[in-house]
Design a protein around this motif. Structure first.
Motif, PDB file in Angstrom:
ATOM      1  N   GLN A   9       0.788  -0.696   0.041  1.00  0.00           N
ATOM      2  CA  GLN A   9       0.149  -0.024   0.155  1.00  0.00           C
ATOM      3  C   GLN A   9       0.837   1.076   0.251  1.00  0.00           C
ATOM      4  OE1 GLN A   9      -2.151  -1.039   3.808  1.00  0.00           O
ATOM      5  NE2 GLN A   9      -4.114  -1.017   2.201  1.00  0.00           N
ATOM      6  N   LYS A  10       2.510   1.073   0.073  1.00  0.00           N
ATOM      7  CA  LYS A  10       3.214   2.234  -0.521  1.00  0.00           C
ATOM      8  C   LYS A  10       2.920   3.066  -1.759  1.00  0.00           C
ATOM      9  CE  LYS A  10       5.556   2.829   4.309  1.00  0.00           C
ATOM     10  NZ  LYS A  10       5.718   3.703   4.742  1.00  0.00           N
ATOM     11  N   CYS A  11       3.072   4.426  -1.574  1.00  0.00           N
ATOM     12  CA  CYS A  11       3.647   5.153  -2.104  1.00  0.00           C
ATOM     13  C   CYS A  11       4.161   6.186  -2.195  1.00  0.00           C
ATOM     14  CB  CYS A  11       2.106   5.588  -3.962  1.00  0.00           C
ATOM     15  SG  CYS A  11       1.142   6.503  -2.258  1.00  0.00           S
ATOM     16  N   PRO A  12       4.869   6.778  -3.079  1.00  0.00           N
ATOM     17  CA  PRO A  12       5.528   8.068  -3.453  1.00  0.00           C
ATOM     18  C   PRO A  12       4.564   9.011  -2.575  1.00  0.00           C
ATOM     19  CG  PRO A  12       5.481   7.410  -5.056  1.00  0.00           C
ATOM     20  CD  PRO A  12       4.935   6.748  -4.692  1.00  0.00           C
ATOM     21  N   ARG A  13       5.217  10.351  -1.428  1.00  0.00           N
ATOM     22  CA  ARG A  13       4.185  10.645  -0.312  1.00  0.00           C
ATOM     23  C   ARG A  13       4.511  11.899  -1.147  1.00  0.00           C
ATOM     24  NH1 ARG A  13       2.070  10.863   4.769  1.00  0.00           N
ATOM     25  NH2 ARG A  13       1.933   8.826   5.769  1.00  0.00           N
ATOM     26  N   THR A  14       3.141  12.346  -1.179  1.00  0.00           N
ATOM     27  CA  THR A  14       2.813  14.428  -1.731  1.00  0.00           C
ATOM     28  C   THR A  14       2.483  15.044  -0.190  1.00  0.00           C
ATOM     29  OG1 THR A  14       0.324  14.093  -2.285  1.00  0.00           O
ATOM     30  CG2 THR A  14       1.645  13.708  -3.458  1.00  0.00           C
ATOM     31  N   LEU A  15       2.385  14.357   0.857  1.00  0.00           N
ATOM     32  CA  LEU A  15       1.686  14.860   1.990  1.00  0.00           C
ATOM     33  C   LEU A  15       2.816  13.805   2.661  1.00  0.00           C
ATOM     34  CD1 LEU A  15      -1.948  14.744   1.816  1.00  0.00           C
ATOM     35  CD2 LEU A  15      -0.780  16.666   1.306  1.00  0.00           C
ATOM     36  N   SER A  16       3.250  15.012   4.299  1.00  0.00           N
ATOM     37  CA  SER A  16       4.282  14.663   5.285  1.00  0.00           C
ATOM     38  C   SER A  16       3.057  14.001   6.071  1.00  0.00           C
ATOM     39  CB  SER A  16       5.090  15.327   5.441  1.00  0.00           C
ATOM     40  OG  SER A  16       4.480  16.350   6.064  1.00  0.00           O
ATOM     41  N   GLN A 183      -1.353   9.128   2.350  1.00  0.00           N
ATOM     42  CA  GLN A 183       0.063   9.700   1.669  1.00  0.00           C
ATOM     43  C   GLN A 183       0.177  10.579   0.956  1.00  0.00           C
ATOM     44  OE1 GLN A 183       2.926   5.600   1.052  1.00  0.00           O
ATOM     45  NE2 GLN A 183       0.672   5.221   0.992  1.00  0.00           N
ATOM     46  N   THR A 184      -1.216  10.870   0.476  1.00  0.00           N
ATOM     47  CA  THR A 184      -1.898  11.626  -1.038  1.00  0.00           C
ATOM     48  C   THR A 184      -3.392  12.330  -0.874  1.00  0.00           C
ATOM     49  OG1 THR A 184      -2.276   9.532  -2.121  1.00  0.00           O
ATOM     50  CG2 THR A 184      -0.825  10.562  -2.832  1.00  0.00           C
ATOM     51  N   ASP A 185      -3.958  11.837   0.155  1.00  0.00           N
ATOM     52  CA  ASP A 185      -5.425  12.746   0.250  1.00  0.00           C
ATOM     53  C   ASP A 185      -5.238  13.308   1.927  1.00  0.00           C
ATOM     54  OD1 ASP A 185      -7.902  12.910   0.597  1.00  0.00           O
ATOM     55  OD2 ASP A 185      -8.273  12.065  -1.539  1.00  0.00           O
ATOM     56  N   TRP A 186      -5.898  14.387   1.392  1.00  0.00           N
ATOM     57  CA  TRP A 186      -5.644  14.587   2.808  1.00  0.00           C
ATOM     58  C   TRP A 186      -7.791  14.673   3.409  1.00  0.00           C
ATOM     59  CZ3 TRP A 186      -3.278  17.702   5.727  1.00  0.00           C
ATOM     60  CH2 TRP A 186      -1.882  18.332   5.021  1.00  0.00           C
TER      61      TRP A 186
END
Length: 352
Positions: A9-16, A183-186
């Motif tokens: 389920q890991k992907c490049p993070r756009t949110l820290s 990782q990518t969504d607020w």
């Protein structure tokens, strides 16, 4: 030490994340793991509501009917039963089922026995209320947290394995950081609750339309195996603090973004109380849940009490699961329930 988010389920993070990469948690906690073929689960809350001891027998009969239907083809892989009294003084019984396969749930729901019973005019005429609140998070839309590693309750019961000790816990924001989607969504909400069928003030059948990213928390305590000092610690110190926080959300949740909060206790099929409880909290958003948890005195007291005693716990089992949902994957339907029930309280009716 490993991440709560599984490798697949890991992907490049756009949110820290809200913690430094070298953070070390203060005590061990674990999450449930699912195999890669799990794409979405269904959590179905099927409730019976009644007022007056003379209706208890009919309510328990309805609960047993739902459980019998659970045992038919395509029924849930796991379920449990609860009781609680709401702030209008009504008793509520809930059968909560978990499905690993949404298609199986849809087949079960559409079966003549299940569909016919729910749609029957008898549900309107038998003197008790019914509700079903059904949500279906995708695999990236829920997280779990356990202080133990076996015999998981709730959604963990339909998962496949357990993690090692995880990194993301013990700090504000760790709940969000355990969501794969974070990782990518607020996970921001949009829209409002809207009654799309019926009128809560008039009773009968009512359907509420939801919006994206409603958050649901199930946070539980199981003291069945706890003995002596540990049992007293829970019953005399932890539980009263917890109850105060849950009662606050039940009675005042609208002001802090909590649509519905139920503090329930597990029961058997005869309605006997068991030594296990959990809260069922629907929130407008994960953000509103976080803000309450991080700042409100009722939750801070719960948090401080837990941190003070957690190292001494051996048989008290504490856990939670939190989910968010797409609007299309939520169903809120009520039959003859009072208008403060569940999502009806905060839902707009014809612009009102």
């Amino acid at each position: 030490m490993e991440s709560a988010i599984d490798k697949h389920q890991k992907c490049p993070r756009t949110l820290s994340r809200r913690v430094a990469d070298d953070y070390q948690p203060p005590f061990p906690m674990y999450v449930a793991r699912a195999s890669e073929d799990l794409n979405q689960v269904v959590m179905g809350y099927f409730g019976i509501q009644y007022s007056g001891s003379e209706k208890k027998a009919a309510a328990l009969a309805a609960l047993r009917h739902i459980v019998a239907d659970f045992g038919t083809a395509d029924g849930p892989a796991h379920f449990d039963l609860t009781h609680h009294t709401d702030n209008e003084g009504y008793d509520n019984l809930i059968a909560l089922g978990y499905w690993r396969d949404p298609s199986a749930y849809q087949r079960w729901l559409a079966s003549p026995a299940v569909a016919g019973w729910w749609a029957s005019d008898e549900r309107l005429a038998d003197g008790i209320g019914y509700f079903r609140e059904v949500v279906a998070p995708r695999a990236e839309q829920f997280e779990t947290l356990y202080a133990f590693t076996d015999d998981f309750p709730g959604v963990g019961a339909i998962m496949d394995d357990v993690s090692g000790e995880i990194e993301e816990h013990g700090y504000w924001g760790s709940m969000r950081d355990r969501f794969p989607i974070s990782q990518t969504d607020w996970m921001r909400p949009n829209g409002d609750l809207q009654v799309v069928h019926g009128d809560p003030a008039r009773g009968g059948r009512v359907v509420v339309r939801a919006h994206d990213n409603i958050a649901l928390i199930r946070s539980g305590q199981d003291w069945r195996a706890a003995e002596g000092d540990e049992r007293r610690l829970y019953l005399d110190e932890i539980e009263p603090t917890l109850r105060a926080g849950m009662d606050f959300l039940r009675d005042n949740g609208k002001d802090v973004g909590c649509y519905s909060n139920r503090y329930v206790q597990s029961i058997d099929l005869d309605g006997n109380l068991l030594d296990e409880s959990y809260n069922i909290g629907h929130w407008r958003s994960l953000d509103r849940l976080e803000r309450w948890a991080e700042s409100h005195p009722t939750h801070l007291r719960i948090f401080v009490t837990f941190f003070r005693v957690v190292a001494g716990l051996s048989k008290l089992r504490l856990y939670h699961e939190v989910s968010v949902f797409d609007a299309q994957h939520q169903v809120y339907e009520y039959v003859n329930c009072h208008p403060q029930t569940g999502m009806m309280r905060d839902a707009a009716v014809d612009g009102r």
